[in-house]
Write a protein that holds these residues in place. Structure first.
Motif, PDB file in Angstrom:
ATOM      1  N   PRO A  46      -8.831  -4.054   3.614  1.00  0.00           N
ATOM      2  CA  PRO A  46      -8.301  -5.282   2.799  1.00  0.00           C
ATOM      3  C   PRO A  46      -9.496  -5.956   2.096  1.00  0.00           C
ATOM      4  O   PRO A  46      -9.424  -6.467   1.122  1.00  0.00           O
ATOM      5  N   TRP A  47     -10.733  -5.622   2.437  1.00  0.00           N
ATOM      6  CA  TRP A  47     -11.946  -6.054   1.875  1.00  0.00           C
ATOM      7  C   TRP A  47     -12.057  -5.352   0.349  1.00  0.00           C
ATOM      8  O   TRP A  47     -12.245  -5.751  -0.462  1.00  0.00           O
ATOM      9  N   PHE A  48     -11.926  -4.193   0.621  1.00  0.00           N
ATOM     10  CA  PHE A  48     -12.062  -3.373  -0.744  1.00  0.00           C
ATOM     11  C   PHE A  48     -10.739  -3.671  -1.562  1.00  0.00           C
ATOM     12  O   PHE A  48     -10.938  -3.791  -2.876  1.00  0.00           O
ATOM     13  N   GLU A  49      -9.531  -3.984  -1.224  1.00  0.00           N
ATOM     14  CA  GLU A  49      -8.300  -4.556  -1.937  1.00  0.00           C
ATOM     15  C   GLU A  49      -8.807  -5.590  -2.607  1.00  0.00           C
ATOM     16  O   GLU A  49      -8.463  -5.856  -3.817  1.00  0.00           O
ATOM     17  N   TRP A  50      -9.279  -6.721  -1.928  1.00  0.00           N
ATOM     18  CA  TRP A  50      -9.472  -7.943  -2.272  1.00  0.00           C
ATOM     19  C   TRP A  50     -10.627  -7.858  -3.404  1.00  0.00           C
ATOM     20  O   TRP A  50     -10.612  -8.617  -4.408  1.00  0.00           O
ATOM     21  N   GLY A  51     -11.571  -6.887  -3.066  1.00  0.00           N
ATOM     22  CA  GLY A  51     -12.682  -6.836  -4.061  1.00  0.00           C
ATOM     23  C   GLY A  51     -12.267  -6.378  -5.410  1.00  0.00           C
ATOM     24  O   GLY A  51     -12.647  -6.596  -6.353  1.00  0.00           O
ATOM     25  N   ALA A  56     -10.944  -7.400 -10.969  1.00  0.00           N
ATOM     26  CA  ALA A  56      -9.883  -7.318 -12.019  1.00  0.00           C
ATOM     27  C   ALA A  56      -9.589  -8.633 -12.674  1.00  0.00           C
ATOM     28  O   ALA A  56      -9.551  -9.010 -13.979  1.00  0.00           O
ATOM     29  N   LEU A  57      -9.611  -9.946 -11.808  1.00  0.00           N
ATOM     30  CA  LEU A  57      -9.684 -11.240 -12.293  1.00  0.00           C
ATOM     31  C   LEU A  57     -10.841 -11.721 -13.265  1.00  0.00           C
ATOM     32  O   LEU A  57     -10.650 -12.030 -14.125  1.00  0.00           O
ATOM     33  N   LEU A  58     -12.000 -11.057 -12.654  1.00  0.00           N
ATOM     34  CA  LEU A  58     -13.112 -11.741 -13.573  1.00  0.00           C
ATOM     35  C   LEU A  58     -13.085 -10.902 -15.060  1.00  0.00           C
ATOM     36  O   LEU A  58     -13.534 -11.557 -15.939  1.00  0.00           O
ATOM     37  N   LEU A  59     -12.870  -9.728 -14.878  1.00  0.00           N
ATOM     38  CA  LEU A  59     -12.770  -8.793 -16.162  1.00  0.00           C
ATOM     39  C   LEU A  59     -11.458  -9.446 -17.088  1.00  0.00           C
ATOM     40  O   LEU A  59     -12.008  -9.572 -18.377  1.00  0.00           O
ATOM     41  N   GLY A  60     -10.377  -9.756 -16.404  1.00  0.00           N
ATOM     42  CA  GLY A  60      -9.224 -10.348 -17.267  1.00  0.00           C
ATOM     43  C   GLY A  60      -9.848 -11.487 -17.822  1.00  0.00           C
ATOM     44  O   GLY A  60      -9.377 -11.860 -19.123  1.00  0.00           O
ATOM     45  N   VAL A  61     -10.208 -12.423 -16.998  1.00  0.00           N
ATOM     46  CA  VAL A  61     -10.744 -13.936 -17.417  1.00  0.00           C
ATOM     47  C   VAL A  61     -11.409 -13.955 -18.472  1.00  0.00           C
ATOM     48  O   VAL A  61     -11.441 -14.406 -19.558  1.00  0.00           O
ATOM     49  N   PHE A  82      -1.609 -13.803 -16.388  1.00  0.00           N
ATOM     50  CA  PHE A  82      -0.988 -14.647 -15.286  1.00  0.00           C
ATOM     51  C   PHE A  82      -0.087 -14.034 -14.496  1.00  0.00           C
ATOM     52  O   PHE A  82      -0.122 -14.113 -13.083  1.00  0.00           O
ATOM     53  N   ALA A  83       1.088 -13.583 -15.220  1.00  0.00           N
ATOM     54  CA  ALA A  83       2.156 -12.870 -14.591  1.00  0.00           C
ATOM     55  C   ALA A  83       1.655 -11.629 -13.539  1.00  0.00           C
ATOM     56  O   ALA A  83       2.200 -11.545 -12.562  1.00  0.00           O
ATOM     57  N   GLY A  84       0.870 -10.796 -14.103  1.00  0.00           N
ATOM     58  CA  GLY A  84       0.257  -9.806 -13.308  1.00  0.00           C
ATOM     59  C   GLY A  84      -0.372 -10.102 -12.260  1.00  0.00           C
ATOM     60  O   GLY A  84      -0.370  -9.666 -10.989  1.00  0.00           O
ATOM     61  N   LEU A  98       7.958  -1.550   1.345  1.00  0.00           N
ATOM     62  CA  LEU A  98       8.277  -0.947   0.163  1.00  0.00           C
ATOM     63  C   LEU A  98       8.313  -1.777  -1.184  1.00  0.00           C
ATOM     64  O   LEU A  98       7.925  -1.528  -2.182  1.00  0.00           O
ATOM     65  N   ILE A  99       8.634  -3.018  -0.735  1.00  0.00           N
ATOM     66  CA  ILE A  99       8.850  -3.877  -1.700  1.00  0.00           C
ATOM     67  C   ILE A  99       7.271  -4.238  -2.188  1.00  0.00           C
ATOM     68  O   ILE A  99       7.003  -4.455  -3.600  1.00  0.00           O
ATOM     69  N   GLU A 100       6.435  -4.350  -1.564  1.00  0.00           N
ATOM     70  CA  GLU A 100       4.972  -4.482  -1.702  1.00  0.00           C
ATOM     71  C   GLU A 100       4.357  -3.383  -2.542  1.00  0.00           C
ATOM     72  O   GLU A 100       3.895  -3.500  -3.687  1.00  0.00           O
ATOM     73  N   ALA A 101       4.946  -2.141  -2.207  1.00  0.00           N
ATOM     74  CA  ALA A 101       4.552  -1.091  -2.637  1.00  0.00           C
ATOM     75  C   ALA A 101       5.193  -0.857  -4.171  1.00  0.00           C
ATOM     76  O   ALA A 101       4.713  -0.132  -5.142  1.00  0.00           O
ATOM     77  N   ILE A 102       6.051  -1.850  -4.622  1.00  0.00           N
ATOM     78  CA  ILE A 102       6.512  -1.848  -5.859  1.00  0.00           C
ATOM     79  C   ILE A 102       6.158  -2.912  -6.597  1.00  0.00           C
ATOM     80  O   ILE A 102       5.762  -2.706  -7.761  1.00  0.00           O
ATOM     81  N   VAL A 103       5.782  -4.001  -6.117  1.00  0.00           N
ATOM     82  CA  VAL A 103       5.574  -5.211  -6.785  1.00  0.00           C
ATOM     83  C   VAL A 103       4.007  -5.327  -7.041  1.00  0.00           C
ATOM     84  O   VAL A 103       3.787  -5.642  -8.343  1.00  0.00           O
ATOM     85  N   VAL A 104       3.133  -4.904  -6.303  1.00  0.00           N
ATOM     86  CA  VAL A 104       1.628  -4.968  -6.600  1.00  0.00           C
ATOM     87  C   VAL A 104       1.354  -4.095  -7.760  1.00  0.00           C
ATOM     88  O   VAL A 104       0.452  -4.559  -8.459  1.00  0.00           O
ATOM     89  N   PRO A 105       1.696  -2.540  -7.570  1.00  0.00           N
ATOM     90  CA  PRO A 105       1.488  -1.727  -8.566  1.00  0.00           C
ATOM     91  C   PRO A 105       2.264  -2.396  -9.829  1.00  0.00           C
ATOM     92  O   PRO A 105       1.419  -2.129 -11.137  1.00  0.00           O
ATOM     93  N   SER A 106       3.113  -2.913  -9.970  1.00  0.00           N
ATOM     94  CA  SER A 106       3.844  -3.605 -11.259  1.00  0.00           C
ATOM     95  C   SER A 106       2.836  -4.608 -11.662  1.00  0.00           C
ATOM     96  O   SER A 106       2.607  -4.775 -13.002  1.00  0.00           O
ATOM     97  N   GLY A 107       2.222  -5.379 -11.041  1.00  0.00           N
ATOM     98  CA  GLY A 107       1.300  -6.432 -11.305  1.00  0.00           C
ATOM     99  C   GLY A 107       0.182  -5.870 -11.832  1.00  0.00           C
ATOM    100  O   GLY A 107      -0.373  -6.163 -12.881  1.00  0.00           O
ATOM    101  N   GLY A 108      -0.398  -4.763 -11.356  1.00  0.00           N
ATOM    102  CA  GLY A 108      -1.618  -4.090 -11.963  1.00  0.00           C
ATOM    103  C   GLY A 108      -1.258  -3.679 -13.336  1.00  0.00           C
ATOM    104  O   GLY A 108      -2.235  -3.612 -13.960  1.00  0.00           O
ATOM    105  N   LEU A 109      -0.326  -2.969 -13.275  1.00  0.00           N
ATOM    106  CA  LEU A 109       0.154  -2.380 -14.665  1.00  0.00           C
ATOM    107  C   LEU A 109       0.545  -3.520 -15.771  1.00  0.00           C
ATOM    108  O   LEU A 109       0.026  -3.231 -16.833  1.00  0.00           O
ATOM    109  N   THR A 110       0.810  -4.654 -15.185  1.00  0.00           N
ATOM    110  CA  THR A 110       1.112  -5.995 -16.105  1.00  0.00           C
ATOM    111  C   THR A 110      -0.177  -6.346 -16.638  1.00  0.00           C
ATOM    112  O   THR A 110      -0.467  -6.780 -17.697  1.00  0.00           O
TER     113      THR A 110
END
Length: 142
Positions: A46-51, A56-61, A82-84, A98-110
């Motif tokens: 989880p630390w790697f994922e939140w990192g 991504a947040l720092l780069l995006g902002v 914001f939506a991503g 499964l729903i997490e495995a669909i929603v989270v990558p969709s956010g990354g692609l957004t």
């Protein structure tokens, strides 16, 4: 390095990081039992994922907000960003399976798409190039 080139580089890094995040979030749940066998168990930490999310947040902002205020004043990249992040964070906190495995990558692609749109709005393109060219005006900097 000019501000325009810096924003271009940040968008390129942001597109790459967000796409890798989406791939990571889609593949890791399927490979979770095999990761320790090949020495990649840190990818499911989880630390790697939140990192990755914070990076991504720092780069995006930094890239999209800088571009918004200094160049194009178009809200679409901000809304996509914001939506991503809403999808990614909601998926990580509230969803499982499964729903997490669909929603989270969709956010990354957004988020990656937000960087792409921002990249185009900044004007790092050729006016004659009509492939994925978004209609906008180029600010002349001399």
């Amino acid at each position: 390095m000019t501000a325009k080139k810096l924003r271009s580089k940040l968008d390129s890094i942001g597109m790459t990081a967000s796409t890798l995040c989406a791939i990571h979030c889609a593949i890791v749940p399927m490979l979770i039992t095999f990761l320790p066998l090949v020495g990649l168990s840190f990818l499911a930490n989880p630390w790697f994922e939140w990192g990755m999310i914070i990076l991504a947040l720092l780069l995006g902002v930094s890239s999209i907000f800088m571009s918004y205020f200094s160049t194009h004043r178009k809200a679409l990249p901000l809304l996509l960003l914001f939506a991503g992040f809403t999808l990614v964070i909601t998926g990580h906190i509230y969803l499982r399976g499964l729903i997490e495995a669909i929603v989270v990558p969709s956010g990354g692609l957004t988020i990656a798409f937000a960087h792409f749109v921002n990249f185009k709005y900044v004007g790092i393109c050729n006016n004659s190039n009509q492939f994925f060219h978004l209609k906008h005006t180029h600010n002349e900097e001399h």
